[in-house]
Design a protein around this motif. Structure first.
Motif, PDB file in Angstrom:
ATOM      1  N   ARG A 226       0.866  -1.178   0.000  1.00  0.00           N
ATOM      2  CA  ARG A 226       0.000   0.000   0.000  1.00  0.00           C
ATOM      3  C   ARG A 226       0.902   1.227   0.000  1.00  0.00           C
ATOM      4  O   ARG A 226       2.004   1.183   0.560  1.00  0.00           O
ATOM      5  N   ASP A 227       0.468   2.290  -0.622  1.00  0.00           N
ATOM      6  CA  ASP A 227       1.229   3.525  -0.572  1.00  0.00           C
ATOM      7  C   ASP A 227       1.552   3.843   0.889  1.00  0.00           C
ATOM      8  O   ASP A 227       0.674   3.825   1.752  1.00  0.00           O
ATOM      9  N   VAL A 228       2.822   4.120   1.180  1.00  0.00           N
ATOM     10  CA  VAL A 228       3.271   4.284   2.559  1.00  0.00           C
ATOM     11  C   VAL A 228       2.536   5.420   3.268  1.00  0.00           C
ATOM     12  O   VAL A 228       2.305   5.370   4.475  1.00  0.00           O
ATOM     13  N   SER A 229       2.134   6.436   2.522  1.00  0.00           N
ATOM     14  CA  SER A 229       1.381   7.536   3.145  1.00  0.00           C
ATOM     15  C   SER A 229       0.072   7.033   3.740  1.00  0.00           C
ATOM     16  O   SER A 229      -0.348   7.484   4.816  1.00  0.00           O
ATOM     17  N   TRP A 230      -0.571   6.084   3.054  1.00  0.00           N
ATOM     18  CA  TRP A 230      -1.825   5.533   3.565  1.00  0.00           C
ATOM     19  C   TRP A 230      -1.598   4.484   4.648  1.00  0.00           C
ATOM     20  O   TRP A 230      -2.435   4.274   5.513  1.00  0.00           O
ATOM     21  N   VAL A 231      -0.439   3.822   4.624  1.00  0.00           N
ATOM     22  CA  VAL A 231      -0.068   2.949   5.740  1.00  0.00           C
ATOM     23  C   VAL A 231       0.040   3.777   7.014  1.00  0.00           C
ATOM     24  O   VAL A 231      -0.497   3.421   8.068  1.00  0.00           O
TER      25      VAL A 231
END
Length: 289
Positions: A115-120
């Motif tokens: 998952r995009d790390v920003s959303w993690v």
């Protein structure tokens, strides 16, 4: 007791990227055992440390014993736990142990949820804010203060997100990358009926017609309570895409973007199932409660 005929595959990848959801879907198949992170990874690491050069135990081992002991550890862990012939063991550390898995189980596959790390980071921060009356064990006491300190802590090379991201990148460009399948959380949440058959195809297992994407069941309340993060592994019954606005400040959200190396397959033999990237902080997915 089982007769050793069980087949091992592995679930790994980033935290808050759908590994629990994937396990909950796979376990609907009566042939498959899958769950949240098991204790097997820690046991394997402990055994390897004891058997490594420099220890007294290492001096007593004959050639080949380490391999036999570790393989027996895998089978013994699940002996009596499940009779299902296909086992998916979940641990974020498996991507950093690809040579080991290839040696012990040459036919095994690793499914890495991403998952995009920003959303993690957004998802983890959301869990922290759901439990405002106590500190969580995800951070040390000195790093509980603000979202900035929490994100920085999580991205440290030996912390929850940073360690998983580094191990995933190692596997993605490593010699065993052909045994790795990257599965994008957003695409799994949007289209499980399209993604799951591709996973079956990757592991060489016949498709199971009994999957129900409207009745998915999984919760680990006791484990989450011990961490101080209620609902961390609770799955909503229906798998669906749920857009939301990020909780992260804009500068922090932007800082965590661009780390999705798996979207560029040049130099890697890994298999990839990903959705089109969205950099919009107004949208995201969450199939976990």
């Amino acid at each position: 007791m089982h007769d050793g005929s069980q087949t091992f595959h592995f679930i790994s990848g980033l935290p808050r990227a759908g590994s629990t959801l994937l396990a909950a879907l796979l376990r609907q198949n009566p042939r498959i055992h899958a769950s949240m992170t098991s204790g097997l990874g820690a046991l394997v690491n402990g055994a390897m440390q004891i058997m490594s050069p420099g220890s007294e135990v290492a001096l007593t081992l004959q050639p080949g014993q380490r391999e036999h002991i570790l393989r027996a550890l895998f089978s013994s862990y699940y002996d009596g736990l499940t009779e299902r012939p296909l086992i998916f063991d979940t641990n974020r550390g498996w991507t950093a142990r690809m040579p080991l898995l290839a040696g012990l189980f040459p036919e095994s596959k690793v499914i890495a949820c991403v998952r995009d790390v920003s959303w993690v980071m957004d998802s983890l921060e959301r869990q922290v804010r759901k439990n405002p009356y106590h500190f969580t064990r995800l951070f040390g006491p000195q790093n509980q203060g603000t979202v900035y300190s929490r994100v920085e802590t999580l991205m440290h090379h030996d912390a929850l997100v940073g360690r998983a991201w580094s191990g995933l990148k190692e596997a993605f460009y490593g010699e065993q990358a052909a045994s790795l399948l990257i599965v994008d959380y957003e695409l799994l949440a949007r289209a499980p009926a399209r993604v799951l058959p591709l996973i079956y195809q990757f592991i060489g297992e016949p498709w199971y017609e009994g999957h129900d994407f409207d009745r998915v069941e999984y919760d680990a309340a006791d484990f989450d309570e011990a961490l101080g993060v209620d609902g961390l592994h609770r799955i909503r019954p229906k798998v669906e895409f749920q857009p939301r606005r990020t909780l992260l400040p804009p500068d922090l959200f932007k800082k965590c973007q661009g780390m999705d190396f798996w979207r560029t397959v040049n130099g890697s033999q890994a298999n990839v199932i990903v959705a089109q990237r969205s950099d919009d902080p107004e949208t995201g997915t969450e199939a976990l409660a």
